[in-house]
Design an enzyme around this catalytic site. Structure first.
Site, PDB file in Angstrom:
ATOM      1  N   SER A  52      61.028  47.784 -12.033  1.00  0.00           N
ATOM      2  CA  SER A  52      59.626  48.220 -11.996  1.00  0.00           C
ATOM      3  C   SER A  52      59.489  49.594 -11.356  1.00  0.00           C
ATOM      4  O   SER A  52      60.360  50.042 -10.604  1.00  0.00           O
ATOM      5  CB  SER A  52      58.775  47.215 -11.217  1.00  0.00           C
ATOM      6  OG  SER A  52      58.723  45.977 -11.873  1.00  0.00           O
ATOM      7  N   ASP A 109      67.409  35.151 -11.357  1.00  0.00           N
ATOM      8  CA  ASP A 109      67.204  35.735 -12.676  1.00  0.00           C
ATOM      9  C   ASP A 109      67.982  34.895 -13.682  1.00  0.00           C
ATOM     10  O   ASP A 109      69.025  34.334 -13.345  1.00  0.00           O
ATOM     11  CB  ASP A 109      67.690  37.188 -12.710  1.00  0.00           C
ATOM     12  CG  ASP A 109      67.051  37.986 -13.833  1.00  0.00           C
ATOM     13  OD1 ASP A 109      66.168  38.817 -13.546  1.00  0.00           O
ATOM     14  OD2 ASP A 109      67.407  37.756 -15.006  1.00  0.00           O
ATOM     15  N   HIS A 110      67.454  34.816 -14.903  1.00  0.00           N
ATOM     16  CA  HIS A 110      68.122  33.966 -15.892  1.00  0.00           C
ATOM     17  C   HIS A 110      69.156  34.710 -16.741  1.00  0.00           C
ATOM     18  O   HIS A 110      69.781  34.098 -17.605  1.00  0.00           O
ATOM     19  CB  HIS A 110      67.089  33.280 -16.797  1.00  0.00           C
ATOM     20  CG  HIS A 110      66.184  34.212 -17.533  1.00  0.00           C
ATOM     21  ND1 HIS A 110      65.034  33.790 -18.168  1.00  0.00           N
ATOM     22  CD2 HIS A 110      66.258  35.543 -17.771  1.00  0.00           C
ATOM     23  CE1 HIS A 110      64.447  34.815 -18.754  1.00  0.00           C
ATOM     24  NE2 HIS A 110      65.166  35.882 -18.518  1.00  0.00           N
ATOM     25  N   ASP A 133      66.400  29.574 -14.032  1.00  0.00           N
ATOM     26  CA  ASP A 133      65.086  29.758 -14.642  1.00  0.00           C
ATOM     27  C   ASP A 133      64.054  29.896 -13.532  1.00  0.00           C
ATOM     28  O   ASP A 133      63.612  28.912 -12.946  1.00  0.00           O
ATOM     29  CB  ASP A 133      64.757  28.572 -15.543  1.00  0.00           C
ATOM     30  CG  ASP A 133      63.471  28.763 -16.327  1.00  0.00           C
ATOM     31  OD1 ASP A 133      62.696  29.701 -16.011  1.00  0.00           O
ATOM     32  OD2 ASP A 133      63.223  27.987 -17.270  1.00  0.00           O
TER      33      ASP A 133
END
Length: 223
Positions: free
Chosen positions: A60, A110-111, A142
Site C-alpha cells: 500500500s 497471507d494466503h 486464509d
C-alpha cells in the site's frame, strides 16, 4: 496519484508524512523510521503510491500505512498483540512490531506462500532479533478467518477489502480492542471497529478508499 511530495530516503518519507499531518504520534514516526520501506518494496519505495510486489499483490501507499498506524496506535502499545491480515511484503507487520516492543507480538498472515516467504526473508535479514524472539511472525493462511492460534489480539489490521462485516476477525479481537479494515465492493471505506471492555462493538467510517478484495489465492493470482 501520490498524496505527498516525492522523497529519496526513508527519513524524508516520514518527514513528509508528519508535515502532511497524516501521522502525528511520535511512536508512529519512530516505528516508520526504524523500518526502512526499501527493505520490503523493491521498486520506488519512498514514492507515495502503491507498488506491485508480485502474485497479484501490492504494498500500500505510505500514507495508508501511516493512517493505519495512527488509528491503531492506542492498541499497539508495548507488550500488546496484533494481527496483520494480508501482510504481503511484511512492511506494516514490521512497523507494528516496532511499536509493540520486545514484550509484544505481531503476526502477519497471507494466503500466498511466496509472499510470506519473501517477507520472512526480509525480516530475518534486517530484523533478525525480532524474528528469533517471535516478536514478529509471518504465516501462510486464509486471513479472512483470522489466526486463532495467536488470538485474541489487541488490534487487527486488514490490508484488503472485506465485502461486509468481518465477523470472524471481530471474534478474535480482545475486549477492549480495535480493528482497521476496508469494507465494501464497488464503494469501499475504512471502517474502524472498537470493542469495549464489555465486548460491545461500535464502528465508524474513517475515509473512502480503493483496495483489492479479500479473495481466494487462485483468484488473486489470476487478477
Amino acid at each position: 496519484m501520490a498524496w505527498l511530495c516525492s522523497s529519496t530516503t526513508n527519513s524524508g518519507l516520514v518527514a513528509n508524512l508528519l508535515g502532511a499531518h497524516i501521522i502525528a504520534h511520535e511512536r508512529v514516526a519512530a516505528a516508520m523510521r526504524a523500518v526502512d520501506r526499501a527493505h520490503f518494496s523493491p521498486h520506488s519505495p519512498y514514492e507515495d503510491a502503491p507498488q506491485y510486489i508480485g502474485y497479484g499483490a501490492t504494498i500500500s501507499a505510505p500514507h495508508m500505512h501511516g493512517y493505519a498506524l495512527e488509528h491503531l496506535e492506542e492498541f499497539l502499545r508495548p507488550g500488546m498483540r496484533a494481527l496483520d491480515v494480508g501482510s504481503g511484503s511484511g512492511y506494516l507487520t514490521a512497523c507494528m512490531a516496532a511499536m509493540v516492543g520486545a514484550d509484544g507480538c505481531v503476526i502477519g498472515i497471507d494466503h500466498i506462500p511466496e509472499l510470506v516467504e519473501g517477507s520472512r526473508v526480509a525480516l530475518e535479514r534486517h530484523y533478525p532479533g525480532w524474528v528469533e524472539s517471535k516478536r514478529v511472525q509471518v504465516v501462510v493462511g486464509d486471513g479472512r478467518r483470522g489466526y486463532a492460534d495467536g488470538a485474541p489480539y489487541d488490534c487487527i489490521h486488514v490490508g484488503a477489502a472485506s465485502p461486509g462485516v468481518p465477523e470472524a476477525l471481530l471474534a478474535q479481537l480482545k475486549a477492549p480492542g480495535r480493528m482497521f479494515v476496508p469494507v465494501g465492493t464497488a464503494f469501499q471505506e475504512i471502517i474502524v471497529y472498537n470493542k469495549d471492555s464489555s465486548g460491545h462493538v461500535t464502528e465508524r467510517s474513517a475515509m473512502g478508499v480503493r483496495y483489492v478484495p479479500l479473495t481466494d489465492p487462485e483468484k488473486q493470482r489470476d487478477d
